[in-house]
Scaffold this motif. Sequence first.
Motif, short mmCIF file in Angstrom:
data_model
loop_
_atom_site.label_atom_id
_atom_site.label_comp_id
_atom_site.label_asym_id
_atom_site.label_seq_id
_atom_site.Cartn_x
_atom_site.Cartn_y
_atom_site.Cartn_z
N SER A 1 35.64 63.39 34.11
CA SER A 1 35.68 64.80 33.61
C SER A 1 34.69 65.16 32.50
CB SER A 1 37.01 64.97 32.78
OG SER A 1 37.03 66.02 32.04
N ARG A 2 34.17 66.30 32.37
CA ARG A 2 33.03 66.61 31.50
C ARG A 2 33.53 66.39 29.82
NH1 ARG A 2 30.93 72.45 29.85
NH2 ARG A 2 29.00 71.96 28.70
N TYR A 3 34.73 66.58 29.86
CA TYR A 3 35.19 66.73 28.50
C TYR A 3 35.86 65.22 28.09
CZ TYR A 3 34.45 71.61 28.60
OH TYR A 3 33.93 72.89 28.72
N GLN A 4 36.31 64.40 29.04
CA GLN A 4 36.93 63.18 28.68
C GLN A 4 36.43 62.21 29.90
OE1 GLN A 4 40.12 62.71 26.36
NE2 GLN A 4 41.46 61.85 28.09
N VAL B 1 43.39 67.59 28.94
CA VAL B 1 42.33 68.52 28.98
C VAL B 1 41.93 69.23 30.39
CG1 VAL B 1 40.59 66.72 29.19
CG2 VAL B 1 40.07 68.76 28.02
N ARG C 1 36.37 77.11 23.60
CA ARG C 1 35.81 76.39 24.47
C ARG C 1 34.37 75.84 24.05
NH1 ARG C 1 35.00 79.34 29.89
NH2 ARG C 1 33.77 77.35 30.38
N SER C 2 33.82 76.46 23.01
CA SER C 2 32.40 76.27 22.65
C SER C 2 32.40 76.46 21.03
CB SER C 2 31.27 76.84 23.26
OG SER C 2 30.17 76.37 22.90
N VAL D 1 31.70 72.14 21.13
CA VAL D 1 32.83 71.52 21.19
C VAL D 1 33.88 72.40 21.77
CG1 VAL D 1 34.35 70.17 19.84
CG2 VAL D 1 32.02 69.84 19.42
N LEU D 2 34.72 71.75 22.78
CA LEU D 2 35.96 72.17 23.17
C LEU D 2 37.15 71.89 22.33
CD1 LEU D 2 38.00 73.38 25.41
CD2 LEU D 2 38.22 71.03 26.49
N TYR E 1 36.68 68.28 21.80
CA TYR E 1 36.06 67.19 22.78
C TYR E 1 34.64 67.46 23.01
CZ TYR E 1 41.00 66.09 24.38
OH TYR E 1 42.18 65.78 24.36
N PRO F 1 31.45 67.45 25.05
CA PRO F 1 30.96 67.14 26.50
C PRO F 1 30.07 65.99 26.67
CG PRO F 1 30.74 69.55 26.12
CD PRO F 1 31.05 68.89 24.79
#
Length: 319
Positions: free
Chosen positions: A68-71, A176, A206-207, A221-222, A239, A241
Motif C-alpha cells: 500500500s502507498r500509505y502502509q 487504511v 488526504r494531504s 500526509v494522510l 501516514y 506515502p
Amino acid sequence: MSGPALTSRHTVSFVTATAVLAAMLAVPAAASADPVEGPAATVVRDEPCPPPAGFRPGRFEDSTDLDSRYQPLPAGTELTWQVYANDGGQALPRTVVLTATDLVKRIDGVWARVLWQRRLTEGVVTESALVFQAQDDDRGVWQVGAYPELLADGAVTGAPEAWIAGVAGARAGVVVPGDPEEDEPPYLRAEAPGVGLLRCGFVVDRSAREVCAPSICYDGVLVVEEFSPLLAPPVRHSYLPGVGMIAAAQANTDGETLFLTGRRRLSIDDRLAAAEAALGLEERAYAGSEVYAGTEAMRLLAADADSRAVRRALGDRVH
C-alpha cells in the motif's frame, strides 16, 4: 492508543509531542455531540460505523503483498515508534516495534501477512502480539485479527483480548483505505464483541501539511481518525506515502503519542528470529485461546532468496 494490534485495552495503536499534537489536531474534525475533553476536542460519535461491504475473498488476490502507498510493509521490514507524553512532550521509556514476517495465515477466507509486534518498557517486553493484515485489490489494508500476549517478569500472564475475524462475531476492518476520500462516512476499523472491541475510522485529510515529529515536518500526509462508539479516546494516525504511519496522537492532554523513529530491512538471521517468535506465539495460542484454536496454521511464503533461506532454517516447523 490503537495500533497494528488493535485490542480493547490499548486506546492508541501507532503515534505527539506538544508540537506534533498541535499540528495533527489543527486539521478540522467532523462535528460531534460528545467532544473529548482537552484543548483539541475531537469526536466520539454516538452511532456505530457501518460494516465494510468489500471484505470478500474474491477481492484479495495478492492479499499478503502489503505494498500500500500509505502502509508499505514488505516481509523483512521492521518499524519502531517512540512513545511521548502529550503533556510536556517528553519521551517516555516505552517503544513499539513491528516486524513483517515471512509467514502468512488464512483467516475468514483471506490470506493475511503475519506481523509480530512488541511493546517494551525500559527495554523489557510487556506485550508480544501476532497481528494479521491483508491488502485488497484496491490496495486498502485490513486487519483480520490479533493475538496479543501480556508479559510480566518475562512470563506470559495471558492473552485475554485475542480476536479473529469470522469467530465469535468478530469482523475485519480497514486500517487504511487504498483510495482515501474526505467527507466519506465512517468505516469499520475492527469489531470483536467478545473482547469489547469496536473501532471506526474516517479520513480527515488526504494531504495534510506540516505534520511534525520532534525534528522534522512532513507535507502530503494522510490523516485518519479512529474512534470508538464505546467512548475510548479518539486517535489521529498520520501516514506518509512510501513510509507508513509516522505518528498517532490521542486527542487529550494526558494521553500519549507514538513517533516513528526507525524503519529498516532485516537480515536473514533477524527474519528467522521473527518467524520463530511468531511460531512460538501461535503454538501458545492454539493451547490457550478458544478463538484461535480453530484457525489454520501459519505458512511460510518463500517469495525471495532471504525468505527461502528462512524456510530452510525452519525445516519442518512450518509448511
